[in-house]
Structures are given as structure tokens and as C-alpha cells.
Design a protein around this motif. Structure first.
Motif, PDB file in Angstrom:
ATOM      1  N   UNK A 115      41.866  22.650 -23.898  1.00 35.87           N
ATOM      2  CA  UNK A 115      42.408  22.872 -22.569  1.00 35.87           C
ATOM      3  C   UNK A 115      42.532  21.605 -21.736  1.00 35.87           C
ATOM      4  N   UNK A 140      40.524  31.578  -7.236  1.00 31.43           N
ATOM      5  CA  UNK A 140      41.188  32.371  -8.280  1.00 31.43           C
ATOM      6  C   UNK A 140      40.885  31.811  -9.666  1.00 31.43           C
ATOM      7  N   UNK A 141      41.010  30.488  -9.784  1.00 33.77           N
ATOM      8  CA  UNK A 141      40.889  29.864 -11.094  1.00 33.77           C
ATOM      9  C   UNK A 141      39.462  29.832 -11.609  1.00 33.77           C
ATOM     10  N   UNK A 144      37.354  33.537 -10.230  1.00 29.40           N
ATOM     11  CA  UNK A 144      38.018  34.746 -10.726  1.00 29.40           C
ATOM     12  C   UNK A 144      38.162  35.829  -9.673  1.00 29.40           C
ATOM     13  N   UNK A 158      50.620  37.804  -3.110  1.00 32.20           N
ATOM     14  CA  UNK A 158      49.951  37.660  -4.385  1.00 32.20           C
ATOM     15  C   UNK A 158      50.736  36.719  -5.310  1.00 32.20           C
ATOM     16  N   UNK A 159      52.055  36.935  -5.333  1.00 32.75           N
ATOM     17  CA  UNK A 159      52.913  36.104  -6.192  1.00 32.75           C
ATOM     18  C   UNK A 159      52.842  34.640  -5.797  1.00 32.75           C
ATOM     19  N   UNK A 162      49.806  32.924  -7.048  1.00 31.91           N
ATOM     20  CA  UNK A 162      49.896  32.567  -8.467  1.00 31.91           C
ATOM     21  C   UNK A 162      50.749  31.319  -8.682  1.00 31.91           C
ATOM     22  N   UNK A 165      48.793  28.334  -7.610  1.00 30.07           N
ATOM     23  CA  UNK A 165      47.769  28.080  -8.619  1.00 30.07           C
ATOM     24  C   UNK A 165      48.364  27.389  -9.842  1.00 30.07           C
ATOM     25  N   UNK A 166      49.475  27.957 -10.287  1.00 30.34           N
ATOM     26  CA  UNK A 166      50.144  27.423 -11.473  1.00 30.34           C
ATOM     27  C   UNK A 166      50.514  25.957 -11.255  1.00 30.34           C
ATOM     28  N   UNK A 169      47.461  23.616 -11.018  1.00 31.59           N
ATOM     29  CA  UNK A 169      46.838  23.314 -12.298  1.00 31.59           C
ATOM     30  C   UNK A 169      47.665  22.316 -13.075  1.00 31.59           C
TER      31      UNK A 169
END
Lengths: 181, 211
Positions: A115, A140-141, A144, A158-159, A162, A165-166, A169
Motif C-alpha cells: 500500500x 473516515x480513512x 472508519x 457523503x459523495x 469520498x 478523501x480519494x 489519499x
């Protein structure tokens, strides 16, 4: 209509009806196909960059899944979205994608890379992010927490959580890799 | 993030409501009707509306933009789904342009040179183009906002179609007020106003209809 087409349509129909397990299976089933499509177009990209594009396509499928008409076969829809997002992804990367990794290609394809982030000092990487992204990555990451709850706290859907977050990262991965690319 | 983790997370989201052509149509028609009704209740329809409508030429002034509204809205909706080929929906639009062009040429041939552009003036032009553009702002915004819920493969073209629909919807309502019955005037200037809106919404589309 091929049997697989039928199966994917059935899964997605269930998914749109709220069946999370069917949806997870649908996404897991289409991922190898997406991976093959992306890989065929981007042999000169590193494995993790190809995987980034695969994830962008998955996110697009996710965000636009309500535009599929459940009475039609899903494959034409799926491929249209995948093609659109793949082309987009390459365009966004522009000429910066020309990496000199041909020598490593076989190695990278052979063993699934670790990873990357896990081995690094995650706290340091989070510290390099803006405050909102850092908060999202942390809750979130790492902790959790559900994206919905975090979104409510930060005033985001919510979207959107994400997506942030995406991207965060990806940014962390880029930092971890250093100025190589 | 590993792809399998991403999948696990995505699967937990609640599914969104389906993209509904009927909902988009309803919202757009409502916006057009509301804007033009407000305009007509302030400015009034032309005084001889019912008598004038019996003339085929005057009726076309309303029917032509009305058909353009229906066809371009249908095309915009079709383009909002990634798996639908838009080309079929675009062909009737060309037919409509052809009808408008033929009307223009026929009027040009039938009218004497001093009649042809008699109505053209700074006031009549700014009135016509200004009102049609103004009346299409809200419908265009409503339609583009609704199309964001779709997934257009070509945001600029979708934006342009949204503008065609909004502009022609506005022109349909405006035609009940307008007293210029010369096709050389209304084909040219309604067309100009509708295309102007369409160019603006194409730009908006390139920004707001990407995904």
C-alpha cells in the motif's frame, strides 16, 4: 445479450434498489474488466497510476449510477462511462504521465505492490494536507467513521467526502513518493 | 486507498433517485410557463392575438419556436444518458432549421425591397432580442441544474441544447406579444436571440455539466 451482461444488470438493478451486497459484488466484478481496459491504454504508466484511473472510473460509475436505465442492458452504459472517464483521466494527466518505468514494468505487474502509505509515517503525510482533507482522512480513512456522519459535521455531502478523501489519499501518495514523478 | 477498500465504501452509500426525463421536462416547462406568463401579464399579449393566429404565417411564428423547444429539450434529455446516441435526436433540429430558412427565402422573394427590412430598428431589435434572452435566463438555469444530475458525454453540446430549449421556449411565449409578422424579421431575430442564449449555455455547460 450475453449471460454476464444479464448478471451485471441484475446486480446493478438490486444495487439501485438498495442492496449493498449486490452493489459491492457488481463493483468487484467489473473492476478487473476496467483494469484491463485501463492497462491496455496505458502500458507506460506505473501500476499505482493505472489503479488511480481505475478508481476514478469506479467513482464515476458510482456517482452516475442513477443514469442507467434498468430496463436496458448495462454494458453499453458501463463502457460509455468507462471510456469517457478514462479519456478524461489521461487528458487531466496530460504529458506529465510519460514515465520512464518500462524497466520495472514486469516487476510491478508481477507482484501487487504494498500500500505504500502503510509503511510511511501517515501522521506526517496528513500534516501536509489542508485542514479539511486532513480531518476527513483521519475520521473516515483511519477511524472508519461513516462518510455520511463526517459529511454532516463538515457540511459536505457523503459523495463529496469520498471525493475529498480519494483526492487527499492520492496527494499523500504523491508526497510519499517524493519528487520522483 | 486500495481498490477493494474503495469498493467496500462505495457499496455503503444509499442509492440516489433515478434520473427522470419526466421530472426534468416538468421543471423546464414550468419555468418557461412561469416566466412567459409573468411577462405577458405585465406587457399583455398583442391586442389582435386570436384574429392574427388564424393567419398561417403568424401561427408559424409561435409554432416554429414551440417545436424547436420540444425537439431540443428531447435531444438534451437524450444526451444526458451516456449510453444513448445523440445523433438521432439532432436530425429533426436540422429539419426545423431548413423550414425556417425556406420561410425566410420565400418572404424575401415575395416582398418588395422596401418592405423587406422595414421593421428593423434599434428599438424593435433590442425589444425582441432583449426580451427573449431575458425570459430564457431562468429556464436555462433550471434545465442546466437538472441536467447536472445526468451524465452527458459532451457537456458543451448538452449546454448548447439546453440553451436552444430555453431560448425557443422563451421565444414561443414572447411571440404572443410580438407584432412583427414578417418572417424576415422574426426568423432572423428570434433565431439570433435563441442562438445567443445557446452559445452562453454552451459555455455554462462546459463548466457545470462536467463530471
Amino acid at each position: 445479450m450475453s449471460p454476464a451482461d444479464d448478471e451485471w444488470s441484475v446486480l446493478m438493478r438490486a444495487a439501485l434498489g438498495g442492496d449493498a451486497r449486490a452493489y459491492a459484488r457488481f463493483l468487484a466484478d467489473v473492476t478487473p474488466v476496467l483494469r484491463a481496459v485501463v492497462r491496455a491504454r496505458s502500458r507506460d504508466l506505473a501500476w499505482d497510476q493505472q489503479e488511480d484511473i481505475v478508481q476514478e472510473v469506479l467513482l464515476a460509475l458510482h456517482r452516475k449510477r442513477h443514469t442507467w436505465q434498468p430496463d436496458l442492458p448495462i454494458r453499453p452504459w458501463l463502457y460509455a462511462v468507462a471510456r469517457h472517464k478514462t479519456v478524461d483521466a489521461f487528458r487531466a494527466r496530460g504529458s506529465a504521465v510519460h514515465l520512464q518505468i518500462d524497466d520495472f514494468e514486469n516487476v510491478l505487474a508481477a507482484d501487487e505492490p504494498a500500500d505504500g502509505l502503510a509503511a510511511r509515517d501517515v501522521a506526517f503525510l496528513i500534516g501536509r494536507l489542508d485542514r479539511r482533507s486532513a480531518e476527513i482522512v483521519r475520521s473516515v480513512g483511519i477511524d472508519e467513521e461513516p462518510a455520511l456522519a463526517v459529511g454532516e459535521r463538515l457540511g459536505l455531502t457523503e459523495g463529496a467526502v469520498r471525493v475529498v478523501l480519494h483526492r487527499a489519499i492520492k496527494r499523500m501518495a504523491a508526497i510519499a513518493k517524493g519528487p520522483r514523478a | 486507498m486500495k481498490t477493494q477498500d474503495l469498493i467496500r465504501r462505495l457499496a455503503q452509500d444509499t442509492p440516489p433517485p433515478p434520473f427522470s426525463e419526466r421530472g426534468v421536462t416538468l421543471a423546464t416547462v414550468l419555468a418557461v410557463v412561469a416566466c412567459t406568463t409573468a411577462f405577458l401579464s405585465l406587457a399583455g399579449t398583442r391586442s389582435d392575438l386570436f384574429a392574427a393566429m388564424l393567419s398561417p404565417l403568424v401561427a408559424t411564428k409561435t409554432l416554429l419556436p414551440a417545436s424547436l423547444f420540444i425537439l431540443s429539450l428531447k435531444a438534451a434529455l437524450r444526451m444526458a444518458r451516456p449510453d444513448r446516441a445523440p445523433s438521432h435526436a439532432l436530425r429533426p433540429l436540422l429539419l426545423l432549421a431548413l423550414v425556417a430558412a425556406l420561410m425566410w427565402l420565400r418572404a424575401f422573394a415575395n416582398l418588395s425591397p422596401d418592405q423587406r427590412f422595414a421593421e428593423v430598428g434599434a428599438f424593435s431589435l433590442s425589444e425582441c432580442v432583449g426580451f427573449i434572452t431575458l425570459l430564457s435566463v431562468v429556464p436555462a438555469a433550471v434545465l442546466i441544474a437538472r441536467l447536472q444530475h445526468g451524465a452527458s458525454m459532451s457537456p458543451i453540446r448538452s449546454g448548447a441544447l439546453a440553451g436552444l430549449a430555453a431560448g425557443s421556449g422563451a421565444a414561443t411565449g414572447y411571440s404572443l406579444f410580438c407584432v412583427q409578422d414578417n418572417p424576415l424579421f422574426f426568423v432572423t431575430w428570434y433565431g439570433f436571440a435563441i442562438l445567443l442564449v445557446s452559445v452562453l449555455t454552451a459555455l455554462a455547460g462546459s463548466r457545470f455539466l462536467r463530471w
